[in-house]
Motif scaffolding. Structure first.
Motif: not given
Lengths: 435, 519
Positions: A105-108, A142-143, A146, A170, B187-195, B213-216
């Motif tokens: 759902s999100t990107v790591r 996209s990531k 990047d 998503v 999207v590239a500029a925003l944070p990605s999920t960490q941890g 886009y979403q993260w967390g």
């Protein structure tokens, strides 16, 4: 492979010979045209990548592996994908750059762009992948892109290798939007290869994303084939010799450019422009232009087109220009014309026309017009069979068989699988994919 | 006594606890509010940072586009290859200084992509809409007009952006920023999920409220409302960031507070228990003392009765003329009588305390009972110089408790003997149906009006020179009144000009006739 990497390490950037040039081959399908008639023929502009002269020398790569880790990837799929990615890392030389991105759902960003010399870190990043969640495919790519942009270099092969087994759900999720993303990345010099795994991915989305950025597209039905396809892809990535290939075809007076088969191209008046993102060593990629030639006088010779190609040479790190001109001769009878036809141009043209028909059949099937679709495929198989009789090239026979098989599988539970296969084969022929 | 003590102890514990609890809750509330405020600030700062990153991307794009557009060639023929080499955009509009479209050409040869571009931007060039809003230059004296900027328009189900620039030669150029390309950059500029674990999630929502886009790590239920939102900076102000997730719990502070309150409660309860124990101890002690006195009095009663009986026998048998012996025996009899009254009082008081005092009515004449009592007091009163004047006017037999009536009257006469010596006492009885009345009016100093009620309180003695010398237990009058009330009547102190004037009233039904006949 390991020996290649070693030798590359020992022999850094030596001056490469001037003879390293892309081979330009521009030919008309019918170099002889029957006089006094209007003709439709095919102009093929082929470009073949050269071989790196120094043994083991190759273009450094900047690759982002983007893995779908959504819930549907659980089990064998993710295990195989991780294994394949881990093995693919072995193909990289220490000077290469690699990043690992996983998305649900999100990107790591599991491994931010890093030198491939630190393979343990990269493998550890791959090992951290645990599946679960939805499919944020757009954000994943996209990531990944990047990460590539951190070390974006014209003299590297910049590629996103995307593996997905599901539909994007998503963020932007339509094939059109992903195609636009591919086009955007192509402008930055990034190509996206899409590996569709299993039977649940959106083949339109995956193939259009790859096509817009001139990457590769594969249908991987079984997870245990992943390692093989990763190896092929990394083989493709590491044998790129030219980039940013731009072709300009100026058609002569009396020659109307009708359309370009397979690839995207712009036609403005007499000028046709097309782009190929990269060329692989010893593989030909081409632009097939359908032209209409106005009647000519018997015995005369007429220019058909001037071809200009410019590209970035990754061996010499210079921008090279190639030129060629194509002419046609007017002969007395259609029989003479047919006899003089260029076999390889015609075979390639036939394959592209058949691919286009195949694509048409798929659209008909999507619209629920199954009978028509079946008819188109059967006709296509006959058309290919006839051309096989004429030219004797086994690839035509194979393609004919493939179309027959497609015609049989338009109904029932096989259709999903067949549709993916069709998209993959269409892509292969349109884009002259190396594997 | 006990319930009241219990109640006051409860109040002693609960009131401070309530105050402490209220204060504690207030403190906890304040603390929570402070934590929330701090948390809000942190979250908002993070959203601001994310929005700023997008802002930086956009201003970077604007700078790059501005530089790139300045290099736009003048001719259509040169524009196409130039455009093909641009990485930041794929399509552009070029207007003449007058606002006519120069490129892509509206007529003549153009590619399919150019045709589609013209189609979707029709709203911008038809009627010179864009050129009109981005006027070349203001009139003299007007503030300087911006040379470039973003132009937003909505097409194809979302926000689209053009970057326009007025070139030095007067041409207006506008590059299309593809929405998807823009989104990829954002999207590239925003944070990605960490941890590996978390409870929050931030979403980027487009102008239609769709998640782009979403993260967390946190999961967001479909109905969840964002805790914080933040619009992206212009030109993307139609998009916003929405943060989901709860503020972190303030368990640590709350626990400390409740521990403190618990400790205070324990201390208070301990204190209350100590008081309770102490007061119980005193009560037990008092009860033990009463029980002891009661037991001793019981022990004394039997020998005293014997002494009285033998003293009275001796009085009868002694020769009349032996005056000395007669006088001695009379003293023994009187003193033993006094002692027996005293003991009677104590026993009655103890029984009353135990609520075991019962009325034992028997058929009797009030005048007889009064006469018997007076007879017993005769020697003592005589010794005190008190002359008795009697009015007996309560004829007929009634049901009454003679012992009880004798005790009431005895207490009054005992007081007369003690406080009103040397003056006559007038004792009158009367009967009115069931109501019997005995008045005792002495000639002593009397009772001050202020003490008229107090004299009935146990252990009360009006302090004055006369009474200070007298001895007594201090329970007599109170006991006498209680006994009178037990007998359906009362004992009151009537107002009087001289001496104390007590009135005893009793309720006594007439005795059945058969019993009267039998006597």
């Amino acid at each position: 492979m390991r020996r290649l990497i070693l030798s590359l390490m020992l022999l850094p950037a030596l001056a490469l010979a001037d003879g390293q040039q892309v081979k330009l081959d521009a030919r008309l399908g019918h170099p002889s045209l029957a006089a006094g008639q209007k003709h439709t023929s095919y102009l093929k502009v082929g470009l073949t990548g050269f071989t790196m002269e120094k043994a083991g020398a190759r273009t450094p790569v900047n690759v982002a592996i983007v893995l779908d880790k959504s819930g549907s990837m659980s089990g064998e799929k993710i295990m195989r994908a991780k294994e394949a990615a881990r093995r693919a890392i072995d193909h990289l030389a220490p000077s290469d750059i690699v990043s690992i991105v996983a998305y649900d759902s999100t990107v790591r960003v599991l491994v931010p762009a890093t030198k491939a010399s630190d393979k343990e870190t990269v493998r550890a990043g791959i090992d951290r992948i645990t599946p679960g969640g939805n499919t944020a495919l757009f954000a994943g790519v996209s990531k990944g892109a990047d990460e590539l942009q951190k070390f974006l270099d014209k003299n590297r092969v910049n590629r996103v290798v995307l593996l997905s087994d599901g539909l994007a759900n998503v963020g932007p999720a339509s094939p059109g939007e992903l195609e636009a993303l591919g086009a955007r990345l192509a402008r930055l010099g990034i190509s996206v290869t899409t590996l569709g795994l299993g039977l649940d991915y959106n083949e339109d989305l995956m193939s259009r994303l790859a096509r817009a950025s001139d990457g590769n597209h594969v249908f991987v039905e079984q997870a245990n084939d992943l390692a093989r396809f990763f190896a092929l892809e990394f083989g493709d990535v590491t044998s790129v010799v030219a980039r940013d290939v731009s072709l300009t075809i100026d058609c002569a007076e009396g020659v109307r450019p009708v359309r370009v088969l397979g690839r995207d191209a712009d036609i403005v008046g007499q000028r046709v422009t097309a782009r190929i993102n990269q060329l692989v060593s010893e593989r030909e990629k081409f632009v097939m232009l359908e032209v209409e030639v106005t009647p000519g006088e018997l015995g005369s010779e007429r220019p058909v087109a001037q071809v200009k190609v410019s590209y970035g040479n990754l061996a010499t790190r210079s921008t090279d220009t190639l030129k060629a001109s194509v002419a046609a001769r007017f002969v007395a009878t259609p029989a003479e014309m047919t006899a003089a036809a260029d076999k390889w141009v015609m075979v390639d043209a036939v394959q592209l026309i058949a691919t286009e028909k195949n694509r048409m059949a798929l659209t008909l099937r999507d619209e629920g017009r199954n009978t028509e679709a079946k008819q188109v495929l059967q006709d296509n198989a006959v058309f290919l069979e006839q051309n096989f009789q004429r030219w004797g090239t086994s690839s035509l026979k194979d393609l004919s068989t493939s179309n027959k098989e497609d015609a049989k599988n338009l109904e029932g539970e096989n259709w999903n699988r067949q549709r993916k296969k069709m998209r993959r084969v269409q892509y292969q022929f349109d884009m002259q994919q190396s594997y | 006594m006990r319930p009241r003590l219990l109640l006051s102890l409860l109040v002693l514990v609960l009131a401070p606890l309530a105050v402490l609890g209220w204060l504690g809750l207030r403190v906890a509330d304040d603390q929570r509010a402070a934590v929330n405020a701090r948390f809000d600030a942190v979250v908002q700062a993070r959203l601001d940072e994310a929005a700023d990153r997008v802002g930086r991307v956009m201003s970077g794009r604007a700078r790059a586009l501005s530089t790139a557009l300045d290099g736009a060639p003048a001719t259509v023929a040169a524009l196409r290859p130039w455009l093909a080499g641009q990485t930041a955009f794929a399509h552009m509009l070029v207007f003449t200084a007058d606002g006519d479209v120069l490129f892509p050409p509206l007529t003549g040869a153009r590619s399919e992509a150019e045709r589609l571009f013209l189609e979707r931007t029709r709203g911008l060039w038809a009627g010179r809409a864009l050129a009109a809003t981005r006027a070349a230059a203001g009139k003299d004296g007007d503030p300087p007009v911006a040379r470039d900027g973003w132009h937003i328009w909505y097409w194809g189900g979302g926000l689209n952006l053009l970057f326009w620039r007025r070139l030095d030669d007067g041409r207006l150029v506008a590059a299309e920023l593809d929405r998807v390309a823009l989104l990829a950059d954002v999207v590239a500029a925003l944070p990605s999920t960490q941890g590996e674990a978390g409870t929050e999630r931030t979403r980027l929502l487009d102008s239609a409220g769709r998640t782009v886009y979403q993260w967390g790590e946190g999961a967001v239920p479909p109905t969840a409302q964002p805790s914080h939102t933040r619009a992206l900076p212009s030109p993307l102000s139609a998009w916003h960031l929405a943060r989901y997730g709860d503020p972190p719990p303030t368990a640590a502070g709350g626990l400390g507070l409740w521990l403190g309150l618990g400790a205070a409660a324990l201390a208070l309860i301990g204190l209350a228990a100590w008081f309770w124990r102490a007061s119980s101890h005193e009560l037990r002690l008092a009860r033990a003392r009463v029980t002891f006195v009661n037991q001793v009095s019981h022990e004394l009663k039997t020998p005293l009765t014997n002494i009285r009986m033998y003293a009275e026998l001796l009085q009868d048998e002694l020769p009349e003329d032996d005056e000395r012996a007669q006088r001695y025996v009379a003293v023994v009899a009187a003193e033993s009588q006094r002692l027996s009254r005293l003991i009677g009082n104590i026993l009655t008081f103890a029984r009353q305390a135990r609520e075991t005092l019962v009325l034992r009515p028997v058929p009797a004449r009030l005048d007889d009972v009064v006469g018997d009592t007076l007879a017993g007091f005769g020697p003592a009163l005589a010794a005190a110089g008190v002359a008795v004047q009697r009015v007996a006017d309560a004829p007929g037999r009634v049901l009454l408790d003679p012992d009880l009536v004798g005790q009431i009257l005895g207490n009054l006469l005992s007081n007369v003997e003690k406080y009103a010596a040397g003056a006559p006492v007038r004792i009158a009885t009367a009967r009115d149906g069931e109501r019997l009345r005995v008045t005792v009016h002495d000639g002593g100093p009397g009772v001050a009006a202020a003490h008229r009620d107090a004299v009935f309180q146990p252990f009360f003695r009006p302090s004055n020179a006369l009474t200070d010398r007298a001895q007594g237990t201090g329970i007599g009058l109170g006991l006498a009144r209680d006994l009178a009330r037990l007998h359906g009547g009362d004992l009151v102190l009537l107002p009087s000009e001289t001496g104390a004037h007590f009135e005893i009233t009793l309720r006594a039904p007439p005795a059945p006739a058969s019993q009267e006949d039998a006597l």
